[in-house]
Design a protein around this motif. Structure first.
Motif, mmCIF file in Angstrom:
data_model
loop_
_atom_site.group_PDB
_atom_site.id
_atom_site.type_symbol
_atom_site.label_atom_id
_atom_site.label_comp_id
_atom_site.label_asym_id
_atom_site.label_seq_id
_atom_site.Cartn_x
_atom_site.Cartn_y
_atom_site.Cartn_z
ATOM 1 N N LEU A 66 31.431 38.727 38.017
ATOM 2 C CA LEU A 66 32.080 39.829 38.734
ATOM 3 C C LEU A 66 33.134 40.513 37.861
ATOM 4 N N ASN A 67 33.814 39.739 37.017
ATOM 5 C CA ASN A 67 34.789 40.348 36.098
ATOM 6 C C ASN A 67 34.100 41.300 35.120
ATOM 7 N N ALA A 83 33.715 44.460 36.998
ATOM 8 C CA ALA A 83 34.946 44.885 37.675
ATOM 9 C C ALA A 83 35.157 46.394 37.611
ATOM 10 N N GLY A 84 34.856 47.021 36.486
ATOM 11 C CA GLY A 84 35.029 48.468 36.364
ATOM 12 C C GLY A 84 34.123 49.221 37.327
ATOM 13 N N PHE A 85 32.864 48.802 37.401
ATOM 14 C CA PHE A 85 31.909 49.399 38.330
ATOM 15 C C PHE A 85 32.386 49.228 39.776
ATOM 16 N N LEU A 86 32.803 48.007 40.117
ATOM 17 C CA LEU A 86 33.262 47.728 41.477
ATOM 18 C C LEU A 86 34.530 48.504 41.817
ATOM 19 N N ARG A 87 35.410 48.655 40.842
ATOM 20 C CA ARG A 87 36.633 49.423 41.068
ATOM 21 C C ARG A 87 36.291 50.887 41.365
ATOM 22 N N GLY A 88 35.313 51.434 40.642
ATOM 23 C CA GLY A 88 34.878 52.804 40.899
ATOM 24 C C GLY A 88 34.340 52.966 42.305
ATOM 25 N N GLU A 131 43.243 47.520 39.916
ATOM 26 C CA GLU A 131 42.406 46.877 38.903
ATOM 27 C C GLU A 131 42.056 45.500 39.454
ATOM 28 N N LEU A 132 40.783 45.151 39.411
ATOM 29 C CA LEU A 132 40.309 43.917 40.040
ATOM 30 C C LEU A 132 40.171 42.788 39.027
ATOM 31 N N HIS A 133 40.705 41.628 39.400
ATOM 32 C CA HIS A 133 40.608 40.413 38.581
ATOM 33 C C HIS A 133 40.035 39.321 39.483
ATOM 34 N N PHE A 134 38.795 38.928 39.211
ATOM 35 C CA PHE A 134 38.110 37.956 40.059
ATOM 36 C C PHE A 134 38.409 36.536 39.608
ATOM 37 N N HIS A 135 38.623 35.665 40.608
ATOM 38 C CA HIS A 135 38.926 34.252 40.365
ATOM 39 C C HIS A 135 38.063 33.402 41.294
ATOM 40 N N ALA A 136 37.662 32.240 40.804
ATOM 41 C CA ALA A 136 36.891 31.308 41.622
ATOM 42 C C ALA A 136 37.783 30.724 42.703
ATOM 43 N N ASP A 137 37.279 30.724 43.928
ATOM 44 C CA ASP A 137 38.006 30.099 45.039
ATOM 45 C C ASP A 137 37.401 28.721 45.260
ATOM 46 N N ASN A 138 38.165 27.710 44.955
ATOM 47 C CA ASN A 138 37.691 26.331 45.082
ATOM 48 C C ASN A 138 38.202 25.657 46.346
ATOM 49 N N LEU A 145 50.758 47.228 43.820
ATOM 50 C CA LEU A 145 49.403 47.501 44.317
ATOM 51 C C LEU A 145 48.463 48.071 43.258
ATOM 52 N N ARG A 146 48.808 47.959 41.986
ATOM 53 C CA ARG A 146 47.965 48.507 40.924
ATOM 54 C C ARG A 146 46.939 47.508 40.403
ATOM 55 N N SER A 147 47.103 46.246 40.743
ATOM 56 C CA SER A 147 46.107 45.244 40.374
ATOM 57 C C SER A 147 45.986 44.254 41.529
ATOM 58 N N ALA A 148 44.877 43.539 41.540
ATOM 59 C CA ALA A 148 44.653 42.586 42.624
ATOM 60 C C ALA A 148 43.844 41.400 42.111
ATOM 61 N N LYS A 149 44.253 40.210 42.533
ATOM 62 C CA LYS A 149 43.475 39.003 42.290
ATOM 63 C C LYS A 149 42.521 38.856 43.468
ATOM 64 N N VAL A 150 41.236 38.769 43.150
ATOM 65 C CA VAL A 150 40.206 38.666 44.178
ATOM 66 C C VAL A 150 39.582 37.276 44.071
#
Length: 134
Positions: A79-80, A83-88, A101-108, A57-62
């Protein structure tokens, strides 16, 4: 002996699923009310389609997509950068031991579904599908 390896192939745990939904709902709220200076994010309605936390649970693919169409890869990239701002902001919204920690990915998946619909609407395919009713 091999139980850890067996559990990895079963998919996400209930804990991961609950944490993912908690993070997804919080991110939707944050994205709806925050203003961004980045032109790629300014007037874009963002759909957070799925959040997949890591087992610890320390990182997440969004997975995100722009509502109403647009460039999902450019959106994820923008968004990546934030990501630091959004995580805060996320850390203030959720009650978890660690803010992932947030890692943004395109949802196709919407594009893929649209392509499947277009294929199914072709006359030759419709003809084959109508023939199955016999």
């Amino acid at each position: 002996m091999g139980s850890k390896r067996f559990n990895e192939s079963k998919g996400p745990s209930q804990r991961q699923l609950r944490a993912g939904e908690l993070v997804r709902h919080a991110l939707v709220d944050i994205l709806a009310r925050e203003g961004f200076r980045d032109p790629a994010l300014e007037s874009v309605m963002i759909s957070v389609t799925e959040v997949r936390p890591s087992p610890d649970l320390r990182s997440a693919k969004v997975y995100v997509a722009p509502l109403g169409g647009g460039d999902a890869k450019a959106l994820a990239s923008a968004l990546n950068k934030s990501a630091g701002f959004l995580r805060g902001r996320l850390g203030r919204e959720i009650d978890m031991k660690f803010t992932p920690e947030l890692h943004f990915h395109a949802d196709n998946s919407f594009d893929t579904a649209s392509q499947v619909d277009q294929l199914l609407a072709r006359p030759g395919v419709q003809q084959d599908l109508d023939g199955e009713d016999d």
